[in-house]
Design a protein around this motif. Sequence first.
Motif, PDB file in Angstrom:
ATOM      1  N   CYS A 294       0.822  -1.212   0.000  1.00 54.26           N
ATOM      2  CA  CYS A 294       0.000   0.000   0.000  1.00 54.26           C
ATOM      3  C   CYS A 294       0.857   1.263   0.000  1.00 54.26           C
ATOM      4  CB  CYS A 294      -0.953  -0.020   1.195  1.00 54.26           C
ATOM      5  SG  CYS A 294      -2.258  -1.263   1.032  1.00 54.26           S
ATOM      6  N   ALA A 295       2.011   1.217   0.676  1.00 51.76           N
ATOM      7  CA  ALA A 295       2.930   2.357   0.623  1.00 51.76           C
ATOM      8  C   ALA A 295       3.431   2.565  -0.799  1.00 51.76           C
ATOM      9  CB  ALA A 295       4.098   2.137   1.573  1.00 51.76           C
ATOM     10  N   ALA A 296       3.701   1.469  -1.506  1.00 50.53           N
ATOM     11  CA  ALA A 296       4.118   1.571  -2.909  1.00 50.53           C
ATOM     12  C   ALA A 296       3.018   2.190  -3.754  1.00 50.53           C
ATOM     13  CB  ALA A 296       4.492   0.193  -3.447  1.00 50.53           C
ATOM     14  N   GLY A 297       1.782   1.754  -3.536  1.00 51.35           N
ATOM     15  CA  GLY A 297       0.666   2.293  -4.300  1.00 51.35           C
ATOM     16  C   GLY A 297       0.478   3.772  -4.068  1.00 51.35           C
ATOM     17  N   LEU A 298       0.542   4.190  -2.823  1.00 53.29           N
ATOM     18  CA  LEU A 298       0.361   5.602  -2.504  1.00 53.29           C
ATOM     19  C   LEU A 298       1.490   6.443  -3.104  1.00 53.29           C
ATOM     20  CD1 LEU A 298      -1.447   7.596  -0.961  1.00 53.29           C
ATOM     21  CD2 LEU A 298       0.017   7.241   1.033  1.00 53.29           C
ATOM     22  N   ALA A 299       2.722   5.973  -2.986  1.00 53.66           N
ATOM     23  CA  ALA A 299       3.862   6.700  -3.555  1.00 53.66           C
ATOM     24  C   ALA A 299       3.739   6.800  -5.069  1.00 53.66           C
ATOM     25  CB  ALA A 299       5.168   6.013  -3.168  1.00 53.66           C
ATOM     26  N   THR A 300       3.260   5.743  -5.701  1.00 53.54           N
ATOM     27  CA  THR A 300       3.081   5.746  -7.151  1.00 53.54           C
ATOM     28  C   THR A 300       2.133   6.846  -7.584  1.00 53.54           C
ATOM     29  OG1 THR A 300       3.530   3.370  -7.338  1.00 53.54           O
ATOM     30  CG2 THR A 300       2.252   4.390  -9.114  1.00 53.54           C
ATOM     31  N   LEU A 301       1.006   6.945  -6.922  1.00 52.76           N
ATOM     32  CA  LEU A 301       0.018   7.959  -7.285  1.00 52.76           C
ATOM     33  C   LEU A 301       0.563   9.362  -7.034  1.00 52.76           C
ATOM     34  CD1 LEU A 301      -3.228   6.249  -5.915  1.00 52.76           C
ATOM     35  CD2 LEU A 301      -2.164   6.046  -8.166  1.00 52.76           C
ATOM     36  N   GLN A 302       1.339   9.509  -5.974  1.00 52.00           N
ATOM     37  CA  GLN A 302       1.938  10.809  -5.686  1.00 52.00           C
ATOM     38  C   GLN A 302       2.959  11.201  -6.743  1.00 52.00           C
ATOM     39  OE1 GLN A 302       3.320   9.967  -1.703  1.00 52.00           O
ATOM     40  NE2 GLN A 302       1.458  10.775  -0.738  1.00 52.00           N
ATOM     41  N   VAL A 303       3.774  10.258  -7.196  1.00 48.78           N
ATOM     42  CA  VAL A 303       4.767  10.550  -8.234  1.00 48.78           C
ATOM     43  C   VAL A 303       4.074  10.959  -9.533  1.00 48.78           C
ATOM     44  CG1 VAL A 303       6.534   9.526  -9.735  1.00 48.78           C
ATOM     45  CG2 VAL A 303       6.588   9.095  -7.267  1.00 48.78           C
ATOM     46  N   ILE A 304       3.015  10.264  -9.888  1.00 52.64           N
ATOM     47  CA  ILE A 304       2.282  10.600 -11.113  1.00 52.64           C
ATOM     48  C   ILE A 304       1.775  12.037 -11.061  1.00 52.64           C
ATOM     49  CG2 ILE A 304       0.168  10.105 -12.422  1.00 52.64           C
ATOM     50  CD1 ILE A 304       0.657   7.138 -11.822  1.00 52.64           C
ATOM     51  N   GLU A 305       1.269  12.439  -9.903  1.00 54.63           N
ATOM     52  CA  GLU A 305       0.786  13.813  -9.756  1.00 54.63           C
ATOM     53  C   GLU A 305       1.936  14.816  -9.760  1.00 54.63           C
ATOM     54  OE1 GLU A 305      -3.454  13.438  -7.408  1.00 54.63           O
ATOM     55  OE2 GLU A 305      -1.622  13.606  -6.199  1.00 54.63           O
TER      56      GLU A 305
END
Length: 413
Positions: A294-305
Amino acid sequence: MTPEEVMALYEKYINPSATRLFRFMGLASVEAQAEGWTITDTEGTEFIDCLGGYGMFALGHKNPKVVEAVERELHAMPMCGKVLFNEPAARLAEKLAAITPGELQYNFFCNSGAEAVEGCLKIARLATGRKKIVAARNAFHGKTLGALTATGRDLYRDPFKPLLEGFSHVPFGDSAALEKAVDEATAAVILEPIQGEGGIIVPPAGYLKQAEEIAHRKGALLIADEVQTGIGRTGTWFGANHDGATPDLMAVAKALGGGVMPVGSVVGTPQAWAGLIEAPFLHTSTFGGGQMACAAGLATLQVIEEENLLQRSAETGAYFKKGLEAIAEEFPQVITEVRGRGMMLGLYLVKEGAGGMLMALMINRHIIVAYTLNNPRVIRIEPPLIMPASVVDHVLEELRASVREVAAVINDL
């Protein structure tokens, strides 16, 4: 170990026929490390990754912000204990609810796209009390039993029959056929916004919205399989965004883990989730929702933004597609059509044999591509969203040279 020693172990302990096929296609390298859009083998040879893990590496390989987020959880609590609450899961669920279309709100975390599809199918039946599922011909939803039943290619289905009852398939993109197939016994319609393994097939504009309306008129749900099209691949957060469709259930995976952790999710509206709210343990997962994932998922979405990757996906994808179309115009005897949207592109070739040859030639030029599972005539191109135009230009140059070689022997394939 040498590459030969690794392949010998593959032959003996993993799958001998797959190993022989890979050898035949020139895939005799052993990957050792990767970063960005580059994979390096044990001999030090660098490959440009234009396959992107079948859509998994939206951020490229080893994105430092995702790695850092996962490392923090690794040293704190790598896996959740399943009884107490965990913050990364809560925060990722909140973020997914914010970026998914319509009233999608609730999340069930899992580990893969097939698991996400299975969850969607179960929840749809639970929510509606119905059993029938309408899917599309040539679809690909996974190879677990329920997902395989929804998948629309007999090559993968026939060895495992009888599959689940109540599934039917209609031509993809045909709203009239869909209207005829959906009735008062239908629990859900499941569709990919773009058929990925089917050959990068983009449906007519408005098709997914029409499917939503058809399903709802009969009291059925719309399931959007965004496993490959989601998380920026097509230039928007999700493929459904292009049609303004608001699915009742959505399967998300692949790129959600940032290419660092396996993570998927079933996302649903409050109405679709009603049965699970009443009985939350009807669908569970030991590994789903772990802290690192879940930390990976959250970081992924943040990087995209933060890095504006939705816009980059749309713009670089359009640039890439224009270059592919120029090659197709130059070699119509090899390429009949260029398909796709954003950084999800496909070359439709005149013959199946051309697909295998083109793939091998590109890999020999140190560029990784592959044909789609349901249609060997289509070479898929799904590079990281971060790939710069200069690298795209190099790929196009090598592709043109490879297509020229195919053109010289096309009549013999």
